[in-house]
Design a protein around this motif. Structure first.
Motif, PDB file in Angstrom:
ATOM      1  N   ALA A 218      60.744  -1.731  85.446  1.00  0.00           N
ATOM      2  CA  ALA A 218      60.212  -0.666  84.593  1.00  0.00           C
ATOM      3  C   ALA A 218      58.932  -1.193  83.955  1.00  0.00           C
ATOM      4  N   LYS A 219      58.099  -0.284  83.469  1.00  0.00           N
ATOM      5  CA  LYS A 219      56.865  -0.684  82.798  1.00  0.00           C
ATOM      6  C   LYS A 219      57.013  -0.370  81.313  1.00  0.00           C
ATOM      7  N   ALA A 220      56.789  -1.367  80.499  1.00  0.00           N
ATOM      8  CA  ALA A 220      56.931  -1.202  79.056  1.00  0.00           C
ATOM      9  C   ALA A 220      55.890  -0.227  78.530  1.00  0.00           C
ATOM     10  N   PRO A 221      56.334   0.772  77.769  1.00  0.00           N
ATOM     11  CA  PRO A 221      55.358   1.684  77.165  1.00  0.00           C
ATOM     12  C   PRO A 221      54.704   1.013  75.948  1.00  0.00           C
ATOM     13  N   THR A 222      53.629   1.586  75.502  1.00  0.00           N
ATOM     14  CA  THR A 222      52.993   1.088  74.274  1.00  0.00           C
ATOM     15  C   THR A 222      53.872   1.525  73.113  1.00  0.00           C
ATOM     16  N   ALA A 223      54.324   0.562  72.339  1.00  0.00           N
ATOM     17  CA  ALA A 223      55.227   0.861  71.216  1.00  0.00           C
ATOM     18  C   ALA A 223      54.483   1.666  70.150  1.00  0.00           C
ATOM     19  N   PRO A 224      55.198   2.559  69.492  1.00  0.00           N
ATOM     20  CA  PRO A 224      54.537   3.342  68.444  1.00  0.00           C
ATOM     21  C   PRO A 224      54.230   2.480  67.213  1.00  0.00           C
ATOM     22  N   ALA A 225      53.151   2.824  66.545  1.00  0.00           N
ATOM     23  CA  ALA A 225      52.790   2.109  65.316  1.00  0.00           C
ATOM     24  C   ALA A 225      53.744   2.559  64.211  1.00  0.00           C
ATOM     25  N   LYS A 226      54.155   1.606  63.398  1.00  0.00           N
ATOM     26  CA  LYS A 226      55.024   1.920  62.272  1.00  0.00           C
ATOM     27  C   LYS A 226      54.391   1.351  61.013  1.00  0.00           C
ATOM     28  N   GLU A 227      54.302   2.170  59.988  1.00  0.00           N
ATOM     29  CA  GLU A 227      53.661   1.754  58.755  1.00  0.00           C
ATOM     30  C   GLU A 227      54.418   0.573  58.148  1.00  0.00           C
ATOM     31  N   GLY A 228      53.670  -0.447  57.831  1.00  0.00           N
ATOM     32  CA  GLY A 228      54.241  -1.624  57.187  1.00  0.00           C
ATOM     33  C   GLY A 228      54.952  -2.560  58.149  1.00  0.00           C
ATOM     34  N   LYS A 229      54.859  -2.282  59.451  1.00  0.00           N
ATOM     35  CA  LYS A 229      55.546  -3.125  60.429  1.00  0.00           C
ATOM     36  C   LYS A 229      54.589  -3.452  61.571  1.00  0.00           C
ATOM     37  N   THR A 230      54.873  -4.581  62.225  1.00  0.00           N
ATOM     38  CA  THR A 230      54.104  -5.017  63.382  1.00  0.00           C
ATOM     39  C   THR A 230      55.063  -5.115  64.568  1.00  0.00           C
TER      40      THR A 230
END
Length: 192
Positions: free
Chosen positions: A140-152
């Motif tokens: 499988a190909k990893a999708p771009t993870a969503p940005a989360k406020e205050g988290k990396t």
């Protein structure tokens, strides 16, 4: 008797051959000639030819082959069929190896094995973020993870290479770290 015609005998049979006639040397004997001297007739035969047909079971056409008696058919290129792996050519339930001498018309059938597919779910905070359907053994190909406020975003946890089962992959985040710079009298003082 002198000046009479010979009676034509029944055509002789020879395995794998077609009787092509009685000959005196290279001349066909018609049995319409009057016999005046002794004559020896020789039977001539042609090798039979057989058809080897290919049934691809829905994967397009493969040209049939005409093969002489006791010779071998040539293996064609493997056919392809969406969603299936080609297993091989079969004569009934027996694998056809193309080493067999052809002695009759035959239809060789392609055997297929359905490619298994699995679902890979990429999860973020317990919710499905992305889903991929993957063929067995593929990645499988990893999708771009969503940005989360205050988290990396750190990584996708779990294996999604050489997929052999349904799997859930979980997004791992870390608390975001920020640096604060202070300016004192025009000079920047870094904080840690």
């Amino acid at each position: 008797k002198y000046n009479e015609k010979a009676q034509k005998p029944a055509d002789p049979e020879k395995e794998g051959h077609t009787f092509s006639g009685w000959f005196v040397g290279e001349t066909a004997y018609t049995f319409n000639e009057a016999v005046t001297p002794d004559v020896t007739l020789t039977a001539k035969y042609d090798l039979k030819e057989f058809t080897v047909a290919f049934d691809t079971a829905g994967a397009g056409e493969v040209a049939q082959q005409v093969v002489k008696y006791n010779e071998k058919a040539q293996k064609p290129a493997d056919p392809t069929k969406e969603g299936y792996n080609f297993v091989g050519w079969f004569n009934g339930e027996t694998a056809y190896t193309f080493d067999e001498a052809v002695t009759a018309n035959v239809t060789i059938t392609a055997k297929w094995e359905e490619i298994k597919k699995y679902t890979v779910k990429f999860m973020v905070d317990g919710e499905v973020f992305a889903t991929q359907t993957i063929e067995e053994g593929k990645d499988a190909k990893a999708p771009t993870a969503p940005a989360k406020e205050g988290k990396t975003f750190v990584k996708w946890e779990g294996s999604f290479t050489n997929v052999t089962a349904d799997v859930e992959i979980v997004a791992v985040y870390d608390v975001a770290k920020y640096s604060v710079d202070f300016k004192v009298d025009g000079q920047t003082v870094k904080s840690e």
